[in-house]
Design an enzyme around this catalytic site. Structure first.
Site: not given
Length: 450
Positions: A85, A287-288, A329, A355, A357-358
């Site tokens: 977000e 990793p997330r 980043g 995401n 789409l990235e």
């Protein structure tokens, strides 16, 4: 056109009996939250022992922003709960400042969210989002006296929303998302949720289905803004890609698999699939949550491979090392380098996707699991374009093996994904027009700003 906020309790439109029930439910939630407050230091200590850090920003979340923060009064609070977000702020904040004027105060709830704010918005006012208890919410609003509050995607905090409505602070939802699971939960709390959503100044849903759910939950001013995910994607620069290739010591002559945005219950599956399907490919894991780098390193070592961690390394990795990028980043540049990417959050973690789409926009063959319900529009777009491969955790190794053996298939996926992303942009312009048409009124002569 500016819209003046209505300074009234959120349950004012209810019948007396319903109002009493609503107030009782809200008091019950307050009581439960207050009872949990004394446990927070213990929970923070346990988290520190397990993950190396306590609950981020705990003191400010309870007591309000610290005095050292230079926070303007009368601005627009823009809240993004976590990293994803906060990424949307790159689009939304400039659009709001252009349409409504500044300043914007940016808030988040997680450590990764605050880290992203510090990296991208170092000069912008920042604060931790308060815990949803009266003392924390009132301390936050008393300090900032915001002109408006913008929630990215959807964060329903009953005490905060009730306090905003009571003070006449308009609340907006941008890029609103209401999954089937969330919708079912909100409906069970309809007696609490409906009076809180009814006064929202504007809710911009990502698609028709989620907008309809917002209306069914009580929102009266709902529009379809579209998903900002396609507009959010910014292709990595050639300089950033070259620098990352050098830092990771990647061989451009060898294919690269990127495993991205994963959690604990996904990395084991992905690592095993790589080992079985394409062990000669270079591997990078992102990793997330960056703080999980040590755990991922243990998994890699358990496979008999050599782990290399971004956060600890003083020198580039060896040619055969498994690179662990435990920072934020770098994902866009990683996708630009990848021949194939597995996008996590979709292989049994119950996070309902990340995401994808990235990855597709950067021209790599994109693989996802079957749990992508948080991204219905992106998945519909990529499916129609034949630009994504969906697989179960059990079939992941076989899927990777087929893709590794078929470069023409990978090239088609990459080309179709890039074209699909290019055609999907435009939600930002629609959202900006709608927000400009529903701008909050200036808080002139408002005693709350004194």
């Amino acid at each position: 056109m500016a819209h003046a906020p209505l300074r009234q309790p959120p349950a004012s439109g209810l019948r007396p009996a319903a109002r009493l029930r609503w107030q009782g439910l809200l008091c019950l939630l307050d009581a439960l939250a207050l009872l949990a407050l004394p446990l927070l230091p213990l929970l923070s200590a346990l988290r520190r022992a397990r993950r190396g850090s306590g609950i981020p920003g705990l003191q400010e979340k309870v007591l309000g922003p610290c005095a050292s923060r230079d926070l303007p009064r009368g601005g627009v609070v823009v809240h993004g709960v976590s990293l994803g977000e906060v990424g949307l702020m790159n689009l939304v904040v400039p659009a709001l400042e252009q349409s409504w004027g500044g300043p914007c105060v940016l808030t988040t709830s997680t450590a990764t969210g605050m880290q992203a704010l510090n990296q991208r918005w170092r000069q912008q006012p920042q604060a931790w989002w308060p815990l949803d208890v009266p003392m924390a919410v009132d301390g936050f609003l008393d300090r900032l006296r915001p002109r408006a509050v913008v929630l990215l995607e959807l964060e329903l905090w009953p005490r905060f929303l009730a306090a905003c409505h009571r003070r006449g602070i308009p609340v907006y939802v941008v890029n609103g998302r209401v999954s089937a699971r969330s919708y079912a939960g909100y409906r069970r709390l309809g007696g609490v949720i409906r009076p809180l959503l009814r006064p929202l100044a504007l809710a911009l849903g990502q698609n028709a289905e989620w907008s309809a759910r917002l209306r069914a939950l009580g929102c009266q001013r709902v529009c379809i803004g579209g998903s900002l995910k396609a507009d959010l994607v910014r292709l990595a620069s050639e300089t950033a890609v070259d620098e990352l290739r050098s830092r990771l010591n990647l061989d451009p002559q060898r294919p690269l698999l990127v495993i991205a945005s994963t959690s604990d219950d996904e990395e084991q599956v992905c690592l095993a699939a790589w080992r079985q399907a394409c062990p000669d490919w270079q591997l990078v894991i992102c990793p997330r949550h960056p703080e999980r780098g040590a755990r991922v390193s243990e998994m890699v070592a358990a496979l008999g491979a050599s782990p290399w961690r971004w956060s600890l390394a003083a020198s580039p990795p060896s040619a055969q090392a498994v690179r662990i990028v435990d920072t934020i980043g770098q994902l866009s540049a990683l996708y630009a380098l990848a021949d194939m990417a597995i996008v996590g959050g979709s292989l049994g973690s119950n996070r309902h996707g990340q995401n994808m789409l990235e990855a597709a926009a950067h021209g790599c063959a994109t693989v996802v699991g079957m749990d992508t319900s948080n991204f219905p529009d992106a998945m519909a777009l990529l499916r129609t374009a034949e630009a994504v491969v969906e697989t179960t955790a059990e079939d992941l190794a076989a899927t990777l093996a087929r893709l590794a053996a078929d470069p023409a298939w990978r090239q088609r996926l990459a080309a179709h994904g890039r074209c699909a992303w290019l055609g999907a942009r435009g939600a930002l312009a629609r959202s900006q027009r709608l927000l400009a048409a529903h701008a909050p009124a200036p808080r002139i002569n408002d005693k709350s700003l004194e």
